[in-house]
Design a protein around this motif. Structure first.
Motif, PDB file in Angstrom:
ATOM      1  N   MET A  63       0.850  -1.182   0.000  1.00 37.39           N
ATOM      2  CA  MET A  63       0.000   0.000   0.000  1.00 37.39           C
ATOM      3  C   MET A  63       0.892   1.240   0.000  1.00 37.39           C
ATOM      4  O   MET A  63       1.874   1.303   0.752  1.00 37.39           O
ATOM      5  N   THR A  64       0.562   2.227  -0.835  1.00 36.79           N
ATOM      6  CA  THR A  64       1.326   3.472  -0.781  1.00 36.79           C
ATOM      7  C   THR A  64       0.936   4.244   0.469  1.00 36.79           C
ATOM      8  O   THR A  64      -0.204   4.201   0.927  1.00 36.79           O
ATOM      9  N   ARG A  65       1.924   4.958   1.030  1.00 35.11           N
ATOM     10  CA  ARG A  65       1.685   5.678   2.277  1.00 35.11           C
ATOM     11  C   ARG A  65       1.885   7.172   2.076  1.00 35.11           C
ATOM     12  O   ARG A  65       2.515   7.612   1.116  1.00 35.11           O
ATOM     13  N   SER A  66       1.355   7.953   3.001  1.00 30.63           N
ATOM     14  CA  SER A  66       1.358   9.404   2.875  1.00 30.63           C
ATOM     15  C   SER A  66       2.761   9.974   2.760  1.00 30.63           C
ATOM     16  O   SER A  66       2.961  11.032   2.158  1.00 30.63           O
ATOM     17  N   GLY A  67       3.759   9.294   3.337  1.00 30.61           N
ATOM     18  CA  GLY A  67       5.114   9.815   3.338  1.00 30.61           C
ATOM     19  C   GLY A  67       5.872   9.577   2.051  1.00 30.61           C
ATOM     20  O   GLY A  67       7.037   9.958   1.939  1.00 30.61           O
ATOM     21  N   GLY A  68       5.246   8.950   1.059  1.00 29.24           N
ATOM     22  CA  GLY A  68       5.886   8.795  -0.229  1.00 29.24           C
ATOM     23  C   GLY A  68       6.441   7.420  -0.512  1.00 29.24           C
ATOM     24  O   GLY A  68       6.879   7.146  -1.622  1.00 29.24           O
ATOM     25  N   GLY A  69       6.449   6.521   0.449  1.00 27.11           N
ATOM     26  CA  GLY A  69       6.901   5.162   0.210  1.00 27.11           C
ATOM     27  C   GLY A  69       5.713   4.216   0.173  1.00 27.11           C
ATOM     28  O   GLY A  69       4.588   4.593  -0.134  1.00 27.11           O
ATOM     29  N   ALA A  70       5.995   2.966   0.494  1.00 26.35           N
ATOM     30  CA  ALA A  70       4.944   1.959   0.541  1.00 26.35           C
ATOM     31  C   ALA A  70       5.079   1.179   1.838  1.00 26.35           C
ATOM     32  O   ALA A  70       6.091   1.258   2.535  1.00 26.35           O
ATOM     33  N   MET A  71       4.044   0.429   2.175  1.00 29.20           N
ATOM     34  CA  MET A  71       4.052  -0.446   3.338  1.00 29.20           C
ATOM     35  C   MET A  71       3.301  -1.704   2.969  1.00 29.20           C
ATOM     36  O   MET A  71       2.468  -1.712   2.050  1.00 29.20           O
TER      37      MET A  71
END
Length: 685
Positions: A237-245
């Motif tokens: 899942m993409t995350r608000s900080g610009g990476g993924a989780m």
């Protein structure tokens, strides 16, 4: 079966975008399906079907969603309680004492996510250094947990005083809740933020708890459907900080997904800026419901600590994204004074704009663009949805008659108002922060971005507009570029001169060991992971800090930090001071690297200039006749092709409009670079 395909799916307010990467050929295939708000997982599965790839062939699936954000916007999250240290029950509801609008007598604080009835306190207290002032009262905690269970809460946020320094009491509270209220979702503040500022940490925990049951249910349903279809790849899942989780991590920390969808576009913009040699970009992503504006500086997205949702802090790293309610589905309406307004209300995916023919009757930006000729029934959206100009005109007519305007004049007014709102969003991230829009190129994407980008650039004096390949699904493309990212922080308010290198090294090592363990569990070996050390630094007595790289291995650590801080402070605020410097927070960003797709180069034309496939009448001004704009199909354009305006370039997922004097050239990756002519005749903007 060997899994090779990678898929990215971005769920928007109106459409769900899908991008498929086939590694053997490097080909990227973009498409759209309708978003299904009543059953969001169904829209994602429809996107899988549209891609035409069997689930057991997909090696990696990256997903962005606005589900959590929509739950906040509509206040349809879980019934949530917050448990605080005894004596600090009102931290969340009191918030900060600063007032953003000093001279607005009508100002009211944003509606909180819970009431005072939903706040509880437990006897315990730790101090700022982690020492225990008041032991954790187990009996008191059990009494509160029983109340939580009896009153039917779905979710609980636990935010104890100074838990960032000593999380033991929060962990014990979770154990009590698991025993006395086993069906309740629990969020612990220290697991989201190991930083000081009690209100910000509590607010982050409450936001997370509020959306956690909704996001968990969605992901559990989606993961189950994927598994039943044979999917065994990596789900990110993409995350608000610009990476993924990973999807598993997202279930536990859904607050990181609030800007999940918009982040994909900024990640893609950062990657594209390197590929095309344009390091400084303003991005506008116009979808069906909203428009997101952001910056790319030196080919890196601008991020910051301390995002907010309606005045409620989110103390996790976020990309700097400014969102307004200006999308293709934004409704046109008359306010109490009889003035024309556009948005933020939206027709959404169901029923959608009137011209979709799905039962919508209210006028939208899309209907206005169709009436003007920016859009046409000759180019179906997503290759499947043919717009109905008659329905669009019927929707606009009531407001036009009320205002004494022709339908076309009203349509022009709707587009101009939307353009003005978008200009305001761009100014908010440039002019209001001391940056000149003329120093940037404007990167436009999303289903509606190409309709307004040139108009916005003309008004702001931006010399160049870049339209990426696959612009309508570009956010989904950006998701393919997202590495798995974990952020760690430890509050350490210390004068810079007093920070011992050994102490700093030990603190960073502990965070890096924790990060390595997480990434190892997620399938990233030592060769696929990196860490970056950072420090939050400020002048002593300042309220907020800036983040600088930590100079690992420097002989004069304090001097290196001070120099980096001075340079960044001058760049951001225009001055430096002689005041002493202190650090507030030590940070580590851990990254698990995924294979990045490369945009394939397109062919070069050898048989002269591109030929228009027809013309499209475009209404520019109430006092003039429609102007014939050459109609080109983007999929037929080749590298080096040049088109001079006026022209409309239609493609599978979007449309781009250029005006008289503008010059469009197709780049080697299929990007369209538009050089603007800023002395346009009346009515073209």
């Amino acid at each position: 079966m060997t899994r090779t395909t990678r898929l990215a799916i971005d769920v928007g307010g109106t459409f769900t975008d899908v991008v498929e990467l086939i590694p053997e050929t490097g080909a990227l295939v973009c498409d759209k399906v309708a978003t299904t708000p009543d059953a969001p997982a169904r829209g994602v599965l429809d996107a899988f079907g549209k891609a035409g790839t069997s689930m057991d062939e997909v090696a990696m699936f990256t997903h962005g969603t606005t589900l959590g954000l929509n739950a906040l916007l509509t206040r349809r999250g879980a019934r949530t309680a917050v448990i605080s240290t005894r004596g600090f029950r009102d931290v969340y509801l009191l918030g900060r004492t600063d007032r953003r609008t000093n001279y607005d007598i009508t100002y009211r604080k944003p509606t909180p996510l819970l009431e005072r009835y939903d706040t509880y306190e437990v006897t315990e207290r730790s101090l700022f250094d982690g020492s225990v002032h008041t032991p954790f009262d187990t009996e008191d905690a059990h009494a509160v947990a029983r109340l939580i269970a009896e009153r039917g809460y779905e979710s609980v946020a636990v935010a104890f005083l100074h838990a960032y320094a000593n999380p033991d009491h929060e962990l014990r509270m979770r154990a009590v809740l698991a025993e006395a209220a086993p069906g309740v979702a629990v969020t612990l503040s220290h697991e989201l933020s190991r930083e000081y500022r009690e209100f910000e940490r509590t607010s982050t925990a409450v936001l997370d708890a509020y959306i956690k049951p909704t996001v968990r249910r969605y992901l559990e349903v989606l993961e189950g459907e994927l598994a039943s279809g044979g999917f065994e790849g990596r789900f990110l899942m993409t995350r608000s900080g610009g990476g993924a989780m990973t999807a598993r991590a997202a279930r536990e920390q859904p607050v990181s997904l609030i800007l999940s969808g918009p982040a994909g576009g900024v990640i893609g913009a950062s990657a594209l800026s390197r590929l095309i040699g344009r390091p400084n970009l303003i991005t506008i992503d116009m979808g069906g419901t909203s428009l997101d504006a952001s910056l790319v500086l030196d080919s890196e997205p601008v991020s910051y600590q301390g995002a907010e949702f309606e005045g409620m802090p989110i103390n996790t790293p976020s990309l700097y994204i400014h969102t307004i309610g200006a999308g293709g589905g934004s409704l046109a309406w008359l306010d109490e004074a009889g003035a024309l307004q556009v948005g933020p209300q939206s027709a959404g995916a169901s029923p959608g704009p009137a011209s979709y023919g799905r039962g919508g009757t209210l006028p939208t930006f899309t209907d206005a663009a169709l009436v003007l000729g920016y859009l046409g029934a000759d180019s179906p959206l997503g290759g499947a949805l043919t717009l109905d100009a008659g329905l669009a005109e019927e929707a606009l007519r009531p407001i036009a008659e009320t205002l004494g305007l022709s339908v076309k004049a009203l349509a022009r007014g709707i587009v101009r108002i939307s353009t003005t709102k978008i200009m305001g969003a761009v100014r908010a991230i440039t002019v209001e922060l001391g940056r000149d829009p003329k120093d940037f190129a404007l990167l436009s994407f999303g289903g509606g971005g190409g309709l307004v980008a040139v108009d916005v650039a003309h008004e702001l004096g931006i010399p160049t507009v870049v339209v990426p390949p696959g612009q309508g699904a570009f956010s989904a493309f950006g998701m393919l570029m997202a590495d798995v990212q974990h952020d760690f922080a430890r509050t350490t308010v210390t004068p810079l001169a007093s920070l011992e290198p050994g102490t700093a090294e030990a603190a960073y090592r502990r965070m890096e060991e924790e990060a390595a363990g997480l990434l190892e569990q997620e399938g990233f070996g030592p060769e696929r992971r990196t860490t970056a050390r950072m420090l939050d630094v400020r002048y002593t007595g300042q309220e907020h800090a800036v983040t600088v790289p930590f100079p690992t291995g420097a002989e004069d650590m304090a001097g290196a930090v001070a120099r980096a801080f001075a340079g960044l402070h001058e760049r951001q605020y225009g001055h430096v001071m002689d005041d002493p410097v202190e650090i507030t927070t030590m940070r580590v960003r851990a990254t698990g690297h995924v294979d990045k797709p490369t945009l394939p180069r397109i062919g070069t034309r050898t048989d002269g200039r591109p030929r228009a496939g027809g013309v499209r009448p475009v209404f520019l001004d109430e006092d003039e006749q429609a102007v014939e704009y050459a109609l080109h199909v983007r999929e037929s354009l080749l590298a080096g092709d040049v088109i001079t305006g006026p022209a409309v370039i239609a493609e599978h997922t979007a449309t781009t409009v250029i005006h008289e004097g503008d010059r469009l050239e197709v780049g080697p990756l299929g990007e369209m670079v538009i050089i603007l002519h800023h002395d346009h005749p009346k009515g073209t903007r």
